[in-house]
Motif scaffolding. Structure first.
Motif, PDB file in Angstrom:
ATOM      1  N   LEU A 199      20.569  34.102  73.513  1.00 14.39           N
ATOM      2  CA  LEU A 199      20.013  32.966  72.803  1.00 14.39           C
ATOM      3  C   LEU A 199      18.562  33.177  72.393  1.00 14.39           C
ATOM      4  O   LEU A 199      18.060  32.450  71.522  1.00 14.39           O
ATOM      5  N   ASP A 200      17.876  34.161  72.979  1.00 13.97           N
ATOM      6  CA  ASP A 200      16.523  34.470  72.520  1.00 13.97           C
ATOM      7  C   ASP A 200      16.516  34.850  71.043  1.00 13.97           C
ATOM      8  O   ASP A 200      15.599  34.475  70.301  1.00 13.97           O
ATOM      9  N   LEU A 201      17.543  35.584  70.615  1.00 15.59           N
ATOM     10  CA  LEU A 201      17.613  35.960  69.203  1.00 15.59           C
ATOM     11  C   LEU A 201      17.911  34.742  68.335  1.00 15.59           C
ATOM     12  O   LEU A 201      17.406  34.633  67.208  1.00 15.59           O
ATOM     13  N   VAL A 202      18.717  33.827  68.824  1.00 16.45           N
ATOM     14  CA  VAL A 202      18.960  32.583  68.088  1.00 16.45           C
ATOM     15  C   VAL A 202      17.656  31.804  67.944  1.00 16.45           C
ATOM     16  O   VAL A 202      17.327  31.307  66.855  1.00 16.45           O
ATOM     17  N   ARG A 203      16.900  31.695  69.019  1.00 17.93           N
ATOM     18  CA  ARG A 203      15.621  30.981  68.956  1.00 17.93           C
ATOM     19  C   ARG A 203      14.663  31.658  67.970  1.00 17.93           C
ATOM     20  O   ARG A 203      13.951  30.996  67.204  1.00 17.93           O
ATOM     21  N   TYR A 204      14.628  32.979  68.027  1.00 21.05           N
ATOM     22  CA  TYR A 204      13.762  33.738  67.116  1.00 21.05           C
ATOM     23  C   TYR A 204      14.148  33.466  65.665  1.00 21.05           C
ATOM     24  O   TYR A 204      13.291  33.208  64.817  1.00 21.05           O
ATOM     25  N   THR A 205      15.449  33.518  65.397  1.00 17.19           N
ATOM     26  CA  THR A 205      15.919  33.300  64.032  1.00 17.19           C
ATOM     27  C   THR A 205      15.620  31.879  63.573  1.00 17.19           C
ATOM     28  O   THR A 205      15.189  31.662  62.433  1.00 17.19           O
ATOM     29  N   ALA A 206      15.841  30.904  64.445  1.00 20.06           N
ATOM     30  CA  ALA A 206      15.545  29.521  64.086  1.00 20.06           C
ATOM     31  C   ALA A 206      14.063  29.342  63.757  1.00 20.06           C
ATOM     32  O   ALA A 206      13.694  28.600  62.834  1.00 20.06           O
ATOM     33  N   ALA A 207      13.199  30.039  64.493  1.00 18.91           N
ATOM     34  CA  ALA A 207      11.763  29.912  64.283  1.00 18.91           C
ATOM     35  C   ALA A 207      11.305  30.523  62.966  1.00 18.91           C
ATOM     36  O   ALA A 207      10.206  30.219  62.484  1.00 18.91           O
ATOM     37  N   LEU A 208      12.116  31.372  62.370  1.00 18.43           N
ATOM     38  CA  LEU A 208      11.750  31.933  61.073  1.00 18.43           C
ATOM     39  C   LEU A 208      11.654  30.854  60.001  1.00 18.43           C
ATOM     40  O   LEU A 208      10.920  30.990  59.028  1.00 18.43           O
ATOM     41  N   GLY A 209      12.454  29.806  60.145  1.00 17.34           N
ATOM     42  CA  GLY A 209      12.403  28.716  59.173  1.00 17.34           C
ATOM     43  C   GLY A 209      12.973  29.064  57.820  1.00 17.34           C
ATOM     44  O   GLY A 209      12.660  28.414  56.818  1.00 17.34           O
ATOM     45  N   THR A 210      13.848  30.050  57.762  1.00 19.20           N
ATOM     46  CA  THR A 210      14.421  30.445  56.478  1.00 19.20           C
ATOM     47  C   THR A 210      15.361  29.376  55.938  1.00 19.20           C
ATOM     48  O   THR A 210      16.092  28.724  56.688  1.00 19.20           O
ATOM     49  N   ALA A 211      15.357  29.225  54.613  1.00 23.51           N
ATOM     50  CA  ALA A 211      16.303  28.322  53.955  1.00 23.51           C
ATOM     51  C   ALA A 211      17.652  29.001  53.737  1.00 23.51           C
ATOM     52  O   ALA A 211      18.625  28.335  53.375  1.00 23.51           O
ATOM     53  N   ARG A 212      17.709  30.296  53.957  1.00 17.47           N
ATOM     54  CA  ARG A 212      18.972  31.027  53.783  1.00 17.47           C
ATOM     55  C   ARG A 212      19.921  30.653  54.922  1.00 17.47           C
ATOM     56  O   ARG A 212      19.534  30.683  56.097  1.00 17.47           O
ATOM     57  N   PRO A 213      21.172  30.306  54.642  1.00 17.47           N
ATOM     58  CA  PRO A 213      22.101  29.935  55.718  1.00 17.47           C
ATOM     59  C   PRO A 213      22.286  31.075  56.718  1.00 17.47           C
ATOM     60  O   PRO A 213      22.395  32.245  56.331  1.00 17.47           O
ATOM     61  N   TRP A 214      22.311  30.710  58.002  1.00 18.42           N
ATOM     62  CA  TRP A 214      22.583  31.704  59.041  1.00 18.42           C
ATOM     63  C   TRP A 214      23.416  31.056  60.138  1.00 18.42           C
ATOM     64  O   TRP A 214      23.386  29.849  60.343  1.00 18.42           O
ATOM     65  N   PHE A 215      24.192  31.894  60.813  1.00 18.88           N
ATOM     66  CA  PHE A 215      25.154  31.454  61.805  1.00 18.88           C
ATOM     67  C   PHE A 215      24.901  32.195  63.115  1.00 18.88           C
ATOM     68  O   PHE A 215      24.704  33.406  63.118  1.00 18.88           O
ATOM     69  N   ALA A 216      24.954  31.470  64.219  1.00 18.83           N
ATOM     70  CA  ALA A 216      24.984  32.116  65.533  1.00 18.83           C
ATOM     71  C   ALA A 216      26.413  32.586  65.800  1.00 18.83           C
ATOM     72  O   ALA A 216      27.381  31.938  65.401  1.00 18.83           O
ATOM     73  N   ILE A 217      26.546  33.709  66.496  1.00 16.65           N
ATOM     74  CA  ILE A 217      27.861  34.318  66.705  1.00 16.65           C
ATOM     75  C   ILE A 217      27.910  34.968  68.085  1.00 16.65           C
ATOM     76  O   ILE A 217      26.880  35.382  68.618  1.00 16.65           O
ATOM     77  N   GLY A 218      29.105  35.046  68.638  1.00 20.75           N
ATOM     78  CA  GLY A 218      29.317  35.847  69.837  1.00 20.75           C
ATOM     79  C   GLY A 218      29.556  35.037  71.091  1.00 20.75           C
ATOM     80  O   GLY A 218      28.613  34.551  71.708  1.00 20.75           O
ATOM     81  N   GLY A 219      30.826  34.855  71.444  1.00 25.77           N
ATOM     82  CA  GLY A 219      31.179  34.197  72.694  1.00 25.77           C
ATOM     83  C   GLY A 219      30.959  32.696  72.705  1.00 25.77           C
ATOM     84  O   GLY A 219      30.908  32.080  73.773  1.00 25.77           O
ATOM     85  N   ILE A 220      30.836  32.090  71.537  1.00 20.89           N
ATOM     86  CA  ILE A 220      30.558  30.653  71.464  1.00 20.89           C
ATOM     87  C   ILE A 220      31.848  29.864  71.643  1.00 20.89           C
ATOM     88  O   ILE A 220      32.875  30.160  71.012  1.00 20.89           O
ATOM     89  N   ASP A 221      31.794  28.853  72.511  1.00 23.41           N
ATOM     90  CA  ASP A 221      32.946  27.980  72.716  1.00 23.41           C
ATOM     91  C   ASP A 221      32.449  26.551  72.885  1.00 23.41           C
ATOM     92  O   ASP A 221      31.236  26.282  72.830  1.00 23.41           O
ATOM     93  N   LEU A 222      33.366  25.640  73.092  1.00 25.71           N
ATOM     94  CA  LEU A 222      32.977  24.240  73.209  1.00 25.71           C
ATOM     95  C   LEU A 222      32.152  23.979  74.467  1.00 25.71           C
ATOM     96  O   LEU A 222      31.357  23.039  74.507  1.00 25.71           O
ATOM     97  N   GLY A 223      32.317  24.829  75.473  1.00 26.33           N
ATOM     98  CA  GLY A 223      31.559  24.657  76.710  1.00 26.33           C
ATOM     99  C   GLY A 223      30.104  25.053  76.601  1.00 26.33           C
ATOM    100  O   GLY A 223      29.254  24.517  77.328  1.00 26.33           O
ATOM    101  N   ASN A 224      29.778  25.989  75.720  1.00 28.90           N
ATOM    102  CA  ASN A 224      28.384  26.438  75.608  1.00 28.90           C
ATOM    103  C   ASN A 224      27.757  26.082  74.252  1.00 28.90           C
ATOM    104  O   ASN A 224      26.620  26.472  73.968  1.00 28.90           O
TER     105      ASN A 224
END
Length: 247
Positions: free
Chosen positions: A183-208
């Motif tokens: 999730l550090d990479l997700v936080r880093y990407t979110a902090a970029l503030g880009t208007a380009r659509p981006w998706f988090a990926i990898g092991g994501i389920d309803l529990g997390n």
């Protein structure tokens, strides 16, 4: 992994230009009422699935998950010959056309072209984006996988890229042996503030999912949490409800 000291990176992101917005044949069966880029901008839930050969229910599965709210669906079935992949993609294209959703092809620009897919997704080791553009032209959307801060920064500004995925958030059998930057990479990407659509990926389920949303993602790519669900359509609907609720 740093997630705050990104002034230079954010400045670079702010210089990105928006690609054209031509209406395109987003599903292989005629001109879409909305452009594929409009649909991508609104997309929250991206599903990767195999061809469901073991289950034998591909058409029914696609109808269920697309009705449940999946916005983009990608056929990911490694080792499949092009002719077989194209045959399965006809089923995907028909379902996407009926539901008004985006069809994505993994890795292969030639297959994406033949299938008239709206989206081609490229990994870091796949065909370079300019080469893919030479095959597909400007209308097909191109996505990139990113696994490190420098890759996310590059994908956020690279000419010809329409969206990118960042992860894996957790280790996943879909990519055995690949380290998960978490999730550090997700936080880093979110902090970029880009208007380009981006998706988090990898092991994501309803529990997390809440952890991913708390890290700053607003779009996710899902595999097993839907493909292995007892009721895939209901799982897709729950993902969609929570993603839309959180913006």
């Amino acid at each position: 992994m740093p997630d705050t000291d990104i002034t230079a990176d954010s400045a670079a992101v702010s210089t990105e230009t928006t690609a054209g917005t031509e209406t395109i044949a987003g599903t292989g069966t005629g001109t879409a009422a909305r452009t594929a880029r409009d649909r991508l901008a609104d997309a929250r839930l991206y599903l990767c699935t195999d061809a469901r050969k073991d289950q034998g229910d591909l058409a029914e599965f696609l109808d269920a998950v697309l009705a449940g709210g999946v916005d983009v669906v990608q056929l990911r079935d490694k080792g499949m010959e092009a002719a077989e992949e194209l045959a399965h993609l006809e089923v995907f294209a028909d379902a996407c056309a009926r539901h008004g959703k985006l069809l994505a092809v993994n890795d292969r620009a030639d297959v994406a072209h033949a299938a008239r897919a709206a989206v081609l997704h490229l990994g870091q080791g796949d065909l370079p984006v300019p080469a893919a553009r030479a095959v597909l032209g400007d209308d097909v959307l191109i996505g990139r996988s990113t696994h490190a801060p420098e890759e996310a920064v590059a994908a956020a500004v690279q000419d010809g890229v329409d969206y990118f995925c960042t992860g894996p958030c957790w280790p996943t059998p879909t990519k055995p042996g690949r380290p998960a930057p978490g999730l550090d990479l997700v936080r880093y990407t979110a902090a970029l503030g880009t208007a380009r659509p981006w998706f988090a990926i990898g092991g994501i389920d309803l529990g997390n999912l809440d952890e991913v949303l708390d890290a700053g993602a607003r779009r996710v790519v899902v595999v097993r949490a839907i493909t292995e669900a007892d009721d895939p359509g209901a799982a897709a609907a729950e993902f969609t409800g929570r993603l839309r609720r959180d913006g």
